[in-house]
Design a protein around this motif. Structure first.
Motif, PDB file in Angstrom:
ATOM      1  N   LYS A  47     -24.013  72.847  86.733  1.00 52.03           N
ATOM      2  CA  LYS A  47     -24.882  72.209  85.751  1.00 52.03           C
ATOM      3  C   LYS A  47     -24.017  71.580  84.662  1.00 52.03           C
ATOM      4  N   THR A  48     -24.611  70.644  83.921  1.00 52.40           N
ATOM      5  CA  THR A  48     -23.927  70.126  82.739  1.00 52.40           C
ATOM      6  C   THR A  48     -23.715  71.280  81.760  1.00 52.40           C
ATOM      7  N   ASN A  49     -22.612  71.234  81.017  1.00 57.04           N
ATOM      8  CA  ASN A  49     -22.289  72.343  80.127  1.00 57.04           C
ATOM      9  C   ASN A  49     -23.298  72.494  78.993  1.00 57.04           C
ATOM     10  N   GLY A  50     -23.863  71.385  78.559  1.00 56.78           N
ATOM     11  CA  GLY A  50     -24.843  71.428  77.485  1.00 56.78           C
ATOM     12  C   GLY A  50     -26.112  70.689  77.859  1.00 56.78           C
ATOM     13  N   LEU A  51     -27.034  70.619  76.917  1.00 58.22           N
ATOM     14  CA  LEU A  51     -28.286  69.910  77.133  1.00 58.22           C
ATOM     15  C   LEU A  51     -28.063  68.404  77.008  1.00 58.22           C
ATOM     16  N   VAL A  52     -28.792  67.642  77.812  1.00 55.03           N
ATOM     17  CA  VAL A  52     -28.685  66.183  77.817  1.00 55.03           C
ATOM     18  C   VAL A  52     -30.047  65.599  77.421  1.00 55.03           C
ATOM     19  N   PRO A  53     -30.093  64.626  76.481  1.00 55.73           N
ATOM     20  CA  PRO A  53     -31.368  64.007  76.102  1.00 55.73           C
ATOM     21  C   PRO A  53     -31.946  63.186  77.255  1.00 55.73           C
ATOM     22  N   ILE A  54     -33.196  63.446  77.606  1.00 55.39           N
ATOM     23  CA  ILE A  54     -33.880  62.751  78.691  1.00 55.39           C
ATOM     24  C   ILE A  54     -35.069  61.982  78.124  1.00 55.39           C
ATOM     25  N   SER A  55     -35.267  60.748  78.572  1.00 53.28           N
ATOM     26  CA  SER A  55     -36.458  59.992  78.187  1.00 53.28           C
ATOM     27  C   SER A  55     -37.057  59.376  79.448  1.00 53.28           C
ATOM     28  N   LEU A  56     -38.327  59.616  79.669  1.00 57.29           N
ATOM     29  CA  LEU A  56     -39.020  59.134  80.866  1.00 57.29           C
ATOM     30  C   LEU A  56     -40.212  58.282  80.447  1.00 57.29           C
ATOM     31  N   ASN A  57     -40.171  56.982  80.775  1.00 56.07           N
ATOM     32  CA  ASN A  57     -41.241  56.055  80.413  1.00 56.07           C
ATOM     33  C   ASN A  57     -42.223  55.927  81.574  1.00 56.07           C
ATOM     34  N   LEU A  58     -43.453  56.441  81.375  1.00 52.04           N
ATOM     35  CA  LEU A  58     -44.483  56.401  82.410  1.00 52.04           C
ATOM     36  C   LEU A  58     -45.472  55.257  82.195  1.00 52.04           C
ATOM     37  N   GLY A  59     -45.102  54.306  81.364  1.00 50.23           N
ATOM     38  CA  GLY A  59     -45.989  53.174  81.105  1.00 50.23           C
ATOM     39  C   GLY A  59     -46.905  53.434  79.926  1.00 50.23           C
ATOM     40  N   THR A  60     -47.830  54.366  80.104  1.00 47.85           N
ATOM     41  CA  THR A  60     -48.758  54.701  79.022  1.00 47.85           C
ATOM     42  C   THR A  60     -48.314  55.942  78.262  1.00 47.85           C
ATOM     43  N   ALA A  61     -47.207  56.518  78.683  1.00 44.77           N
ATOM     44  CA  ALA A  61     -46.694  57.714  78.002  1.00 44.77           C
ATOM     45  C   ALA A  61     -45.171  57.711  78.055  1.00 44.77           C
ATOM     46  N   LEU A  62     -44.557  58.151  76.951  1.00 47.39           N
ATOM     47  CA  LEU A  62     -43.102  58.257  76.874  1.00 47.39           C
ATOM     48  C   LEU A  62     -42.741  59.719  76.628  1.00 47.39           C
ATOM     49  N   ILE A  63     -41.999  60.299  77.561  1.00 47.50           N
ATOM     50  CA  ILE A  63     -41.628  61.708  77.474  1.00 47.50           C
ATOM     51  C   ILE A  63     -40.166  61.810  77.049  1.00 47.50           C
ATOM     52  N   ARG A  64     -39.922  62.550  75.965  1.00 50.66           N
ATOM     53  CA  ARG A  64     -38.557  62.812  75.511  1.00 50.66           C
ATOM     54  C   ARG A  64     -38.324  64.317  75.503  1.00 50.66           C
ATOM     55  N   THR A  65     -37.236  64.751  76.087  1.00 49.92           N
ATOM     56  CA  THR A  65     -36.926  66.170  76.127  1.00 49.92           C
ATOM     57  C   THR A  65     -35.431  66.353  76.321  1.00 49.92           C
ATOM     58  N   ASP A  66     -34.975  67.589  76.229  1.00 50.60           N
ATOM     59  CA  ASP A  66     -33.588  67.925  76.522  1.00 50.60           C
ATOM     60  C   ASP A  66     -33.553  68.798  77.769  1.00 50.60           C
ATOM     61  N   ALA A  67     -32.547  68.600  78.604  1.00 47.13           N
ATOM     62  CA  ALA A  67     -32.446  69.364  79.838  1.00 47.13           C
ATOM     63  C   ALA A  67     -30.995  69.417  80.291  1.00 47.13           C
ATOM     64  N   ARG A  68     -30.671  70.392  81.116  1.00 48.54           N
ATOM     65  CA  ARG A  68     -29.394  70.398  81.811  1.00 48.54           C
ATOM     66  C   ARG A  68     -29.602  69.715  83.157  1.00 48.54           C
ATOM     67  N   LEU A  69     -28.563  69.089  83.674  1.00 43.57           N
ATOM     68  CA  LEU A  69     -28.654  68.361  84.942  1.00 43.57           C
ATOM     69  C   LEU A  69     -27.702  68.968  85.965  1.00 43.57           C
ATOM     70  N   SER A  70     -28.076  68.851  87.237  1.00 44.70           N
ATOM     71  CA  SER A  70     -27.183  69.255  88.324  1.00 44.70           C
ATOM     72  C   SER A  70     -27.520  68.426  89.549  1.00 44.70           C
ATOM     73  N   LEU A  71     -26.662  68.507  90.552  1.00 45.17           N
ATOM     74  CA  LEU A  71     -26.867  67.799  91.810  1.00 45.17           C
ATOM     75  C   LEU A  71     -27.022  68.805  92.947  1.00 45.17           C
ATOM     76  N   SER A  72     -27.784  68.429  93.965  1.00 43.44           N
ATOM     77  CA  SER A  72     -27.926  69.246  95.168  1.00 43.44           C
ATOM     78  C   SER A  72     -28.202  68.327  96.348  1.00 43.44           C
ATOM     79  N   THR A  73     -28.123  68.877  97.540  1.00 36.70           N
ATOM     80  CA  THR A  73     -28.361  68.096  98.756  1.00 36.70           C
ATOM     81  C   THR A  73     -29.654  68.570  99.422  1.00 36.70           C
ATOM     82  N   ASN A  74     -30.555  67.632  99.756  1.00 36.52           N
ATOM     83  CA  ASN A  74     -31.805  68.016 100.414  1.00 36.52           C
ATOM     84  C   ASN A  74     -31.607  68.133 101.919  1.00 36.52           C
ATOM     85  N   ASP A  75     -32.683  68.446 102.619  1.00 39.02           N
ATOM     86  CA  ASP A  75     -32.603  68.667 104.069  1.00 39.02           C
ATOM     87  C   ASP A  75     -32.159  67.422 104.821  1.00 39.02           C
ATOM     88  N   ALA A  76     -32.413  66.246 104.254  1.00 44.35           N
ATOM     89  CA  ALA A  76     -32.035  64.989 104.907  1.00 44.35           C
ATOM     90  C   ALA A  76     -30.583  64.603 104.616  1.00 44.35           C
TER      91      ALA A  76
END
Length: 342
Positions: A47-76
């Motif tokens: 995971k990222t060592n600290g929190l990362v600012p995230i912003s998600l624009n859904l058109g009629t709504a804008l979500i801002r939050t902090d989160a840690r990020l990581s990568l993984s591999t799916n079944d495909a």
């Protein structure tokens, strides 16, 4: 911490495998992640060592939050982006991959972050029974499991060689007390160590209760929007809250002379750490760059520089001697008078 494998240059993923179009929908780019020192841990499978600012624009709504990020591999076989959002507290009322938490489990997870024992978890897709350890992400309160078969215990921790019995204690998730470890400063110290399923390595357990109390106090304290009179922009403030290092110019010393440097929010005590060099790029404690050393020492710290001690005007950026003939003359006359008095 020498037991942290994330410091090794071993990459599980490459930058080309990341879906940057999807990442951009979270308001993130490769440049932003690199600048925040968040990309390296992700490429190594952490995971990222600290929190990362995230912003998600859904058109009629804008979500801002902090989160840690990581990568993984799916079944495909495709690389997925995982967002680890902040939870108020872990949900112990429901089973976690088939495991029902006891009162002791809850106590350990909240106090140290580690449950402290191996339990059999159930893979929801295959129903496979997997002996695992469970830890709590102390930044997000997410519960994380790690397979026992994947645990790797180092042969040595801070100069102390581990025998097979000690290694087995750590593999079983228990805390181990070690004496005579040597710190990076060369001092001897004793501490408990324990494998952390979230971090995927053996960590030191100092006074976790005190750290937790400091963390809670910090969360309840409003994070300042300015530093030494310099107002942070919205972007700088968002990055600053997430624990990222921020570069500030236009700061003024006590004699109104400009200087610049780097600030970082200490996530444990809520204080602001300042340095003249980027602390993310140096391993030792940052010191003022040569051009600022004399200026800040004389103007702000009340110290004396022999070459300029008789000048009444504040020193400017990079100044370590009289800046012109007029100042040099004043300095020479004052030194001559001082010698005559001796």
């Amino acid at each position: 911490m020498s037991t942290n494998p994330s410091t090794e240059k071993e990459y599980q993923y490459s930058q080309d495998q990341i879906d940057w179009d999807m990442m951009s929908k979270f308001g993130l780019t490769q440049e932003k992640l690199e600048k925040a020192n968040a990309l390296e841990p992700m490429l190594r499978g952490f995971k990222t060592n600290g929190l990362v600012p995230i912003s998600l624009n859904l058109g009629t709504a804008l979500i801002r939050t902090d989160a840690r990020l990581s990568l993984s591999t799916n079944d495909a076989g495709n690389v997925m982006i995982n967002l680890h959002g902040i939870r108020k507290e872990p949900n112990f009322n429901f089973k976690f991959l088939g495991h029902e938490f006891t009162a002791e489990d809850r106590k350990n997870l909240m106090e140290t972050g580690n449950m402290g024992r191996v339990v059999d978890l159930v893979n929801p897709k295959t129903d496979e029974i997997i002996p695992s350890l469970i830890s709590r992400d102390r930044l997000t309160n997410e519960l994380v499991a790690y397979k026992v078969e994947n645990i790797r215990i180092p042969d040595e921790i801070k100069g102390v060689r581990l025998d097979e019995a000690q290694k087995q204690t750590l593999i079983e998730g228990k805390a181990l007390y070690l004496e005579g470890m040597i710190s990076t400063k060369g001092d001897s110290f004793n501490a408990h160590v324990q494998f952390n399923a979230d971090k995927k390595y053996v960590e030191f357990l100092f006074d976790q209760k005190q750290i937790q109390q400091q963390s809670q106090t910090h969360k309840q304290t409003e994070i300042p929007r300015s530093f030494r009179g310099k107002e942070l922009s919205d972007e700088q403030y968002s990055q600053f809250k997430a624990g990222q290092t921020i570069y500030l110019d236009g700061l003024l010393d006590k004699k109104n002379q400009p200087y610049q440097g780097y600030i970082t929010l200490n996530q444990e005590n809520g204080k602001i750490d300042f340095s003249f060099q980027n602390p993310d790029k140096i391993q030792h404690k940052a010191k003022p760059t040569e051009e600022h050393t004399t200026q800040t020492a004389v103007n702000s710290e009340g110290k004396t520089n022999e070459a300029t001690k008789h000048l009444k005007k504040p020193l400017q950026k990079g100044q370590q001697a009289p800046k012109d003939k007029s100042q040099q003359l004043k300095q020479d006359k004052a030194q001559s008078r001082a010698r005559k008095r001796l």
